[in-house]
Design a protein around this motif. Structure first.
Motif, PDB file in Angstrom:
ATOM      1  N   TYR A  82       2.480  -5.427 -10.547  1.00  0.00           N
ATOM      2  CA  TYR A  82       2.732  -3.838 -10.464  1.00  0.00           C
ATOM      3  C   TYR A  82       3.886  -3.447  -9.654  1.00  0.00           C
ATOM      4  O   TYR A  82       4.497  -2.644  -9.745  1.00  0.00           O
ATOM      5  N   GLY A 139      -0.591   3.395  -5.586  1.00  0.00           N
ATOM      6  CA  GLY A 139      -0.851   3.662  -6.997  1.00  0.00           C
ATOM      7  C   GLY A 139      -1.606   4.769  -7.250  1.00  0.00           C
ATOM      8  O   GLY A 139      -1.523   5.289  -8.452  1.00  0.00           O
ATOM      9  N   PRO A 150      -3.391  -1.224  -8.667  1.00  0.00           N
ATOM     10  CA  PRO A 150      -3.242   0.262  -7.693  1.00  0.00           C
ATOM     11  C   PRO A 150      -4.670   0.402  -7.186  1.00  0.00           C
ATOM     12  O   PRO A 150      -5.735   0.061  -8.041  1.00  0.00           O
TER      13      PRO A 150
END
Length: 321
Positions: A170, A254, A266
């Protein structure tokens, strides 16, 4: 004449006593004011947490539900994120900070010590929101493109680590927040360590070199043992900063109210949750739950500082023996 001299001395002594008494009471009042301020903070946190504690009891500490829509709250995800990101930060910052301090005190040319030391200390003066913006727009994309895919591939077949470093990458997440915190606490660790390393008597190091020690052996057997109390104090100072950091972590973690199994996913921290949601908190229970999060962070910080103080006292006693 002698009478006048004696009278002047008496008046001078009386003035000294008055000023000394005034100084004593002024410093005493300052100390009491700090204690009263600390007590007021604790009392306000406890008072604000009462509605949430009545509603959820000790379940608040061990549940992973944070849903304002149904007024159900639990602190476990935020506590987990706070501890994990702080642990990652210290794992990175301690060896680098101590390495920087050793280089500046033992290996660096004298002409470069002040510029390098000043540059590192300036990191402590950068506002945390700047770290957050840099982390979000520079560090997170770099980690997403170049670091996290490599970690996923490297540990894909290693039991345990394949869970800690599971994808997808991510960019933002617990690991990125830990990196940001490491950069932020690095100047505290390195500055304190450098100052205490400078207090080592040169005679001790010269004796080590005279016995045939290498530079590493002098550092390991003389410098570190002599300054271990101060070094531990600097580490705990950095840990305290890492536990309470807000804005920089909020940008890159996140802000997901979950307990992720992967460090690349996250998450959230106590300070990030409070910063994100306090202005939008509607209802007494929602607000009280956020205040109870603040109380938990206060307790965690207090416990960490208490443990560090006990460790310092133990080290001082061992050093005395």
């Amino acid at each position: 004449m002698a009478y006048d001299d004696a009278a002047r001395r008496a008046r001078a002594l009386s003035g000294f006593k008055v000023r000394d008494a005034a100084f004593h009471w002024l410093t005493f009042a300052a100390a009491v004011a700090v204690l009263l301020l600390l007590g007021g903070v604790i009392a306000s946190l406890i008072h604000g947490s009462i509605p949430a504690f009545r509603a959820f009891g000790f379940r608040f500490f061990v549940t992973n539900v944070w849903n304002p829509a149904i007024d159900q709250y639990g602190a476990l995800a935020a506590v987990y994120g706070t501890l994990v990101t702080s642990f990652i930060a210290m794992i990175i910052a301690i060896p680098i900070g101590l390495g920087v301090a050793i280089f500046l005190t033992e290996l660096c040319p004298h002409a470069l010590r002040r510029p390098i030391g000043t540059a590192i200390e300036l990191l402590a003066g950068i506002p945390s929101i700047i770290y957050g913006i840099w982390g979000l727009f520079i560090l997170a994309p770099f980690l997403q493109a170049h670091v996290q895919p490599g970690l996923i591939a490297l540990f894909a077949k290693v039991p345990g680590l394949n869970i800690l470093f599971a994808g997808p990458p991510y960019g933002i997440g617990l690991l990125t927040a830990g990196f940001i915190l490491a950069i932020m606490v690095l100047p505290f660790v390195s500055a304190v360590a450098r100052d205490v390393f400078d207090t080592v008597p040169p005679l001790l190091k010269e004796a080590g070199y005279g016995m045939g020690f290498t530079t590493w052996e002098v550092i390991k057997n003389i410098v570190i043992p002599y300054t271990r109390v101060g070094v531990l104090g600097g580490v705990m100072l950095g840990l305290g900063r890492a536990l309470g950091e807000t804005m920089a972590v909020t940008f890159v973690i996140g802000n997901a109210d979950t307990i992720p199994s992967s460090l690349l996913a996250p998450g959230t921290t106590i300070s990030a949750a409070i910063a994100n949601e306090f202005t939008e908190a509607v209802g007494d229970l929602y607000t009280s739950s956020l205040i109870e999060l603040g109380l938990i962070l206060f307790i965690i910080t207090f416990v960490v500082l208490a443990i560090s103080r006990l460790m310092l006292m133990r080290l001082e006693k061992q050093g005395g023996r």
